[in-house]
Motif scaffolding. Structure first.
Motif, PDB file in Angstrom:
ATOM      1  N   VAL A  12      45.455  32.904  49.663  1.00 49.67           N
ATOM      2  CA  VAL A  12      46.170  31.726  49.169  1.00 49.67           C
ATOM      3  C   VAL A  12      45.374  31.063  48.043  1.00 49.67           C
ATOM      4  O   VAL A  12      45.926  30.724  46.999  1.00 49.67           O
ATOM      5  N   ASN A  13      44.073  30.895  48.254  1.00 52.88           N
ATOM      6  CA  ASN A  13      43.236  30.267  47.230  1.00 52.88           C
ATOM      7  C   ASN A  13      43.201  31.084  45.942  1.00 52.88           C
ATOM      8  O   ASN A  13      43.229  30.519  44.845  1.00 52.88           O
ATOM      9  N   GLU A  14      43.162  32.415  46.060  1.00 52.59           N
ATOM     10  CA  GLU A  14      43.206  33.282  44.875  1.00 52.59           C
ATOM     11  C   GLU A  14      44.506  33.076  44.107  1.00 52.59           C
ATOM     12  O   GLU A  14      44.513  33.032  42.876  1.00 52.59           O
ATOM     13  N   ARG A  15      45.614  32.983  44.837  1.00 51.46           N
ATOM     14  CA  ARG A  15      46.917  32.786  44.181  1.00 51.46           C
ATOM     15  C   ARG A  15      46.953  31.440  43.482  1.00 51.46           C
ATOM     16  O   ARG A  15      47.459  31.315  42.361  1.00 51.46           O
ATOM     17  N   ILE A  16      46.412  30.405  44.114  1.00 54.43           N
ATOM     18  CA  ILE A  16      46.382  29.073  43.501  1.00 54.43           C
ATOM     19  C   ILE A  16      45.535  29.107  42.238  1.00 54.43           C
ATOM     20  O   ILE A  16      45.945  28.606  41.181  1.00 54.43           O
ATOM     21  N   ASN A  17      44.342  29.710  42.321  1.00 52.26           N
ATOM     22  CA  ASN A  17      43.438  29.772  41.170  1.00 52.26           C
ATOM     23  C   ASN A  17      44.005  30.620  40.031  1.00 52.26           C
ATOM     24  O   ASN A  17      43.714  30.364  38.869  1.00 52.26           O
ATOM     25  N   ALA A  18      44.808  31.620  40.378  1.00 50.93           N
ATOM     26  CA  ALA A  18      45.424  32.475  39.357  1.00 50.93           C
ATOM     27  C   ALA A  18      46.625  31.796  38.706  1.00 50.93           C
ATOM     28  O   ALA A  18      47.162  32.302  37.726  1.00 50.93           O
ATOM     29  N   GLY A  19      47.048  30.686  39.262  1.00 52.85           N
ATOM     30  CA  GLY A  19      48.190  29.983  38.693  1.00 52.85           C
ATOM     31  C   GLY A  19      49.494  30.733  38.874  1.00 52.85           C
ATOM     32  O   GLY A  19      50.420  30.604  38.095  1.00 52.85           O
TER      33      GLY A  19
END
Length: 71
Positions: free
Chosen positions: A62-69
């Motif tokens: 989830v955090n990766e998806r958020i950081n990737a925008g």
């Protein structure tokens, strides 16, 4: 004085599919397709008919998806 028991680091746990769907906002088919493609954390076999996902792996995804925008 009460203390917040949720303030510390979370304990690792295994999440079942309905909870994973709720956290990531995807349904079963999308989760399994992404897992097969290597773009989603792998399941952990709990018994012959039961699987779960590592809570830390799901949270990291989830955090990766958020950081990737969303890219």
């Amino acid at each position: 004085m009460q203390t917040n028991q949720n303030a510390g680091p979370q304990t690792e746990r295994l999440l079942r599919l309905p909870e994973v769907e709720s956290i990531v906002g995807l349904k079963k088919t999308s989760i399994y397709e992404r897992e097969k493609n290597g773009t989603f954390p792998s399941r952990v076999r709990l018994s012959c008919r039961t699987v779960g996902w590592s809570s830390s792996a799901i949270n990291a995804w989830v955090n990766e998806r958020i950081n990737a925008g969303g890219k």
